[in-house]
Design an enzyme around this catalytic site. Structure first.
Site, PDB file in Angstrom:
ATOM      1  NE  ARG A  37       7.859  11.682  17.504  1.00 46.53           N
ATOM      2  CZ  ARG A  37       7.846  10.424  17.054  1.00 46.53           C
ATOM      3  NH1 ARG A  37       8.906   9.936  16.449  1.00 46.53           N
ATOM      4  NH2 ARG A  37       6.774   9.676  17.205  1.00 46.53           N
ATOM      5  CE  LYS A  90       3.676  11.688  15.332  1.00 42.75           C
ATOM      6  NZ  LYS A  90       2.592  10.830  15.832  1.00 42.75           N
ATOM      7  NE  ARG A 101      19.161  -9.474  21.998  1.00 45.09           N
ATOM      8  CZ  ARG A 101      19.236 -10.744  22.365  1.00 45.09           C
ATOM      9  NH1 ARG A 101      18.852 -11.708  21.512  1.00 45.09           N
ATOM     10  NH2 ARG A 101      19.682 -11.064  23.551  1.00 45.09           N
ATOM     11  CG  ASN A 148       4.637  15.320  23.568  1.00 41.44           C
ATOM     12  OD1 ASN A 148       3.935  14.328  23.581  1.00 41.44           O
ATOM     13  ND2 ASN A 148       5.926  15.276  23.251  1.00 41.44           N
ATOM     14  CG  HIS A 170       0.115  15.167  24.479  1.00 41.91           C
ATOM     15  ND1 HIS A 170      -0.432  16.086  23.616  1.00 41.91           N
ATOM     16  CD2 HIS A 170      -0.090  13.949  23.893  1.00 41.91           C
ATOM     17  CE1 HIS A 170      -0.925  15.468  22.549  1.00 41.91           C
ATOM     18  NE2 HIS A 170      -0.741  14.180  22.709  1.00 41.91           N
ATOM     19  CD  GLU A 175       9.017  13.670  22.363  1.00 41.32           C
ATOM     20  OE1 GLU A 175       8.896  13.941  23.559  1.00 41.32           O
ATOM     21  OE2 GLU A 175       8.179  13.013  21.708  1.00 41.32           O
ATOM     22  CG  HIS A 189       0.288  12.206  29.048  1.00 46.53           C
ATOM     23  ND1 HIS A 189       1.560  12.112  28.513  1.00 46.53           N
ATOM     24  CD2 HIS A 189      -0.555  11.873  28.045  1.00 46.53           C
ATOM     25  CE1 HIS A 189       1.479  11.755  27.246  1.00 46.53           C
ATOM     26  NE2 HIS A 189       0.201  11.604  26.941  1.00 46.53           N
ATOM     27  CD  GLU A 221      -3.211  13.744  19.805  1.00 47.15           C
ATOM     28  OE1 GLU A 221      -2.461  14.636  19.359  1.00 47.15           O
ATOM     29  OE2 GLU A 221      -2.983  13.128  20.859  1.00 47.15           O
ATOM     30  CG  HIS A 254      -4.529  10.339  24.500  1.00 47.22           C
ATOM     31  ND1 HIS A 254      -3.605  10.751  25.437  1.00 47.22           N
ATOM     32  CD2 HIS A 254      -4.049  10.766  23.296  1.00 47.22           C
ATOM     33  CE1 HIS A 254      -2.611  11.393  24.834  1.00 47.22           C
ATOM     34  NE2 HIS A 254      -2.856  11.412  23.546  1.00 47.22           N
ATOM     35  CE  LYS A 303       7.022  10.403  21.189  1.00 47.31           C
ATOM     36  NZ  LYS A 303       6.351  11.483  21.943  1.00 47.31           N
TER      37      LYS A 303
END
Length: 368
Positions: A246, A232, A126, A250, A253, A242, A257, A190, A270, A148
């Site tokens: 935030r 960032k 956990r 993206n 993206h 997010e 993606h 990026e 990527h 993330k």
């Protein structure tokens, strides 16, 4: 930002009692001053891949000291390995070693390793500590910062994961000396993103310094990493999970993606997919009346100067894009939410793009 005479520059991601430093500089891997203070206990699992291990694993071990119980796990390389099966290998190794809740995982590698190790740490018993030691430019400026974590699913990228912050990010800029040119360009996507969404002055600096960056000039790379990480960290501190600002990170993206998922993870890097995706987002912003031809041309020029694609895959049709984009994590109530630009240096979240406008963009965008 602070800098000690004998050490790296240091930024902080300000998240209250979960705040952590980003150390940036050369020669950090073998120096215990920058890694050892962030370990939760004596048990340490270093997870890396077959490409990075021969280059940097021994050096990292030098920075851990001799009084620790250190285990190593070397995974295959590549985006195609970013799966639950790979994360299960990490959990299997932890359980076989009898590691407890005071263990620390160290992610030594690029974004794939960092995302998987972070997710493994978030779930093991956990939640246990982990440290990011990114060795690619993309990981150093983006994926290692902000918590993330996760893995890909055949139907979508990063669809299974968790927010789980590291205890520290250790950016040893010396690792970029072994980075292949294609990987460097992918990381520059990026970096460019930060200028486009939030810092027009940084974008202008990147235009002037792009060749120096591609030539691995140490001062230029350090400057780009520091500014990217600062932006960032600022955004993550405002919106950790997010819920708002935030999402601006993206830019490109949602399109990118879709390219990765359709082509098979690893076929396009990527950053390559994001580079083409940013150009699509900028062109869509022009079609909505927010940008002019000059801004689109300027964006295309810097993406090209970074060595990134200016076209989408020839095998992708409009329906291919739309089908995958509808699964994007940013979407709410079946509305496609895209990150677009009001102007260069100012991004926005837009969920009202007419379907016909988006389809026309996807139809007209160059293919290769």
């Amino acid at each position: 930002m602070t800098e000690s005479p004998a050490g790296p520059s240091t930024l902080e991601v300000s998240l209250g009692d979960r705040s952590y430093p980003i150390h940036i500089g050369p020669g950090l891997l073998g120096d215990p001053r920058w890694l050892a203070p962030h370990l939760a206990g004596r048990q340490v699992m270093v997870v890396t891949n077959e490409t990075v291990a021969p280059l940097y694993l021994a050096r990292l071990r030098q920075g851990l000291g001799d009084d620790l119980e250190v285990r190593e796990l070397v995974l295959p390389d590549g985006e195609a390995t970013k799966t639950l099966a790979s994360v299960e290998r990490i959990w299997d190794a932890l359980l076989a070693a009898g590691f407890n809740r005071r263990c620390t995982l160290i992610a030594l590698g690029g974004g794939v390793i960092g995302d998987m190790v972070g997710f493994a740490a978030a779930c093991y018993q956990r939640g246990v500590a982990f440290v990011q030691v990114p060795t690619t430019l993309l990981a150093q400026v983006d994926s290692s910062v902000g918590g993330k974590t996760g893995v890909n699913h055949p139907r979508g990228k990063n669809m299974i994961g968790a927010f789980w912050q590291p205890r520290a990010v250790l950016v040893d800029t010396d690792t970029l000396a072994t980075l292949p040119p294609r990987e460097l360009s992918a990381g520059l996507a990026e970096v460019i993103k930060y200028g486009l969404i939030r810092d027009a002055d940084f974008l202008a600096w990147l235009e002037a310094e792009m060749q120096a960056l591609r030539d691995l000039d140490a001062a230029a790379l350090t400057g780009a990493i520091e500014r990217s990480c600062a932006l960032k960290a600022e955004i993550v501190a405002e919106d950790e999970t997010e819920q708002g600002v935030r999402a601006l990170l993206n830019l490109g993206h949602t399109f990118g993606h879709a390219i990765e998922a359709h082509q098979g993870y690893g076929s396009w890097l990527h950053g390559e997919a994001v580079g083409a995706g940013m150009l699509m987002a900028v062109e869509l912003s022009r079609r909505l009346g927010w940008l002019g031809d000059a801004e689109v041309a300027r964006t295309r020029a810097i993406i090209e100067a970074a060595g990134l694609p200016l076209a989408a895959p020839a095998s992708m049709g409009v329906d291919d894009f739309l089908t995958i984009m509808r699964l994007d994590k940013k979407n709410l109530d079946s509305r496609l939410r895209l990150i677009l630009l009001r102007t260069l240096g100012e991004a926005c979240i837009h969920d009202a793009t007419p379907t016909e406008t988006l389809a026309a963009l996807l139809e007209d965008f160059p293919r290769r």
